[in-house]
Design an enzyme around this catalytic site. Structure first.
Site, PDB file in Angstrom:
ATOM      1  N   ASP A  92      -8.995   9.487   7.653  1.00 57.75           N
ATOM      2  CA  ASP A  92      -9.389   9.966   8.977  1.00 57.75           C
ATOM      3  C   ASP A  92     -10.631   9.191   9.422  1.00 57.75           C
ATOM      4  O   ASP A  92     -11.216   8.441   8.650  1.00 57.75           O
ATOM      5  CB  ASP A  92      -9.629  11.468   8.971  1.00 57.75           C
ATOM      6  N   ASP A 272      -0.777  16.776   7.372  1.00 56.61           N
ATOM      7  CA  ASP A 272      -1.743  16.945   6.290  1.00 56.61           C
ATOM      8  C   ASP A 272      -2.431  18.279   6.482  1.00 56.61           C
ATOM      9  O   ASP A 272      -2.518  18.789   7.602  1.00 56.61           O
ATOM     10  CB  ASP A 272      -2.792  15.831   6.292  1.00 56.61           C
TER      11      ASP A 272
END
EC number: 2.4.2.29
Length: 390
Positions: A92, A272
């Site tokens: 991320d 996720d």
């Protein structure tokens, strides 16, 4: 590099079966990606992850920048060499973690000024810095730096005007992220992130702007940030299937098993969430027949495994034969209840293995159903079994 092959679509929903080719391997979609915040999926060896069918895992740009730092990461050639995982990794951007710092950070057009939660140092994160960090990490999928639009701002639901301001800055940051990614010559793939809060018109604007930038893949961000479930589901129903069909779609930070199956029906390819690992450490177990609280006293004498249908190491032992199929090599609920009561580290290790196996196996069942053309029947069976209770 990134290549996405759309293999099959479901005629009764937006569900898709695909294949994602990245620099470190091939990923079959729809897929769940275990979260490895600090360079490890908590309590699980890389070998165990591979054995349970993990194809791609996450790393956290912000936390890995804080510790161990880029010099050490660079000396190992990136995150793969550091954590000894040879399959794909997605990182991320660090935006959510910076946003989570609250009063410790100040967001401007240039980027985010904040105090390090590790030692208090004054630091700065910008789209360019995020791309530089992720290039050192050498993750297969890199996320643009975005501002995570909160559900509430200063004690009230974020207004459309506030959400627009946030979305438009994320859009500008997407362009800066893309420019820096290309300048660095990063050989991996950069995803754009659709924002816009709970406002479908803003989501549409964000989506169209990102599509014009022609990212290799797209994510839906700013969900599971405190909003009511029905509003999250509304965004899931609205946004993913509007993204380009020939590119992968990623729903960030979601969610329960029910959310994953619904997300697939809404056109999502990648998921996720920390839920399977975090809940495992706190005694909540996901099973085919509903959720189980291992700390409940009723499990103190129970000889059954966590999930009688499961073939994970916790439930089926080394034989890999489930309780329902006659296997008796798995660990009992009584034993796992005992480990939890005593604070033994093996307890959360085993429950984490089980929860991750459950999520990964659920996605395998979804892929099988899409290939066989019976996804609708699989969804109905899944809902009925989960509602049955343990």
């Amino acid at each position: 590099m990134l290549q996405f092959d759309l293999l099959k679509t479901d005629p009764s929903s937006h569900a898709r079966r695909g294949q994602l080719t990245l620099n470190h391997g091939v990923v079959q979609t729809p897929i769940f990606m275990p979260v490895g915040t600090y360079g490890t999926v908590k309590g699980v060896m890389p070998r165990s992850l591979q054995e349970m069918g993990a194809q791609i895992i996450l790393g956290n740009t912000f936390h890995l920048w804080m510790r161990p730092g880029l010099d050490i990461m660079q000396s190992f050639g990136g995150l793969h060499g550091f954590e000894k995982w040879d399959k794909p990794i997605l990182t991320d951007s660090g935006g959510f973690q910076v946003w989570s710092l609250g009063a410790m950070r100040k967001i401007t057009e240039e980027g985010v000024h904040f105090a390090s939660p590790v030692n208090g140092d004054k630091l700065f994160m910008s789209p360019e810095v995020s791309m530089q960090i992720q290039t050192v990490l050498n993750s297969d999928i890199v996320m643009q730096l975005d501002e995570c639009t909160p559900y509430e701002t200063n004690g009230h639901k974020t207004t459309e005007a506030e959400a627009r301001k946030s979305m438009e800055m994320s859009r500008r940051w997407a362009k800066r992220s893309s420019d820096e990614f290309q300048r660095l010559g990063n050989p991996n793939a950069l995803f754009g992130i659709v924002q816009g809060g709970m406002y479908e018109n803003l989501r549409e604007e964000s989506l169209q702007a990102l599509v014009e930038m022609d990212f290799p893949g797209y994510a839906v961000g700013g969900v599971s940030v405190g909003e009511p479930k029905d509003e999250m589901l509304a965004i899931m129903a609205h946004t993913p299937h509007r993204l380009p069909a020939h590119k992968p779609r990623y729903l960030m930070g979601v969610g329960t098993p029910e959310d994953l199956v619904q997300g697939v029906a809404d056109g999502v390819d990648m998921f996720d969430c920390v839920m399977p690992t975090r809940n495992a450490r706190n005694g909540t177990i996901f099973t085919r027949y509903g959720d189980l609280k291992i700390r409940n006293a009723r499990h103190k004498t129970d000889h059954q495994p966590l999930d009688p249908s499961c073939t994970c190491h916790a439930c089926a032992g080394t034989s890999g034969v489930s309780w329902e199929q006659g296997g008796r090599d798995g660990f009992s609920r009584a034993y796992l209840h005992h480990l939890d009561r005593c604070g033994e580290m093996l307890g959360p290790m085993l429950t984490t293995i089980h929860n991750l196996h459950y999520y990964l196996n659920l996605m395998q069942e979804v892929r099988n159903a899409l290939e066989a053309g019976n996804f609708t029947e699989m969804r109905a069976r899944f809902k009925a079994e989960r509602a049955r209770g343990v």
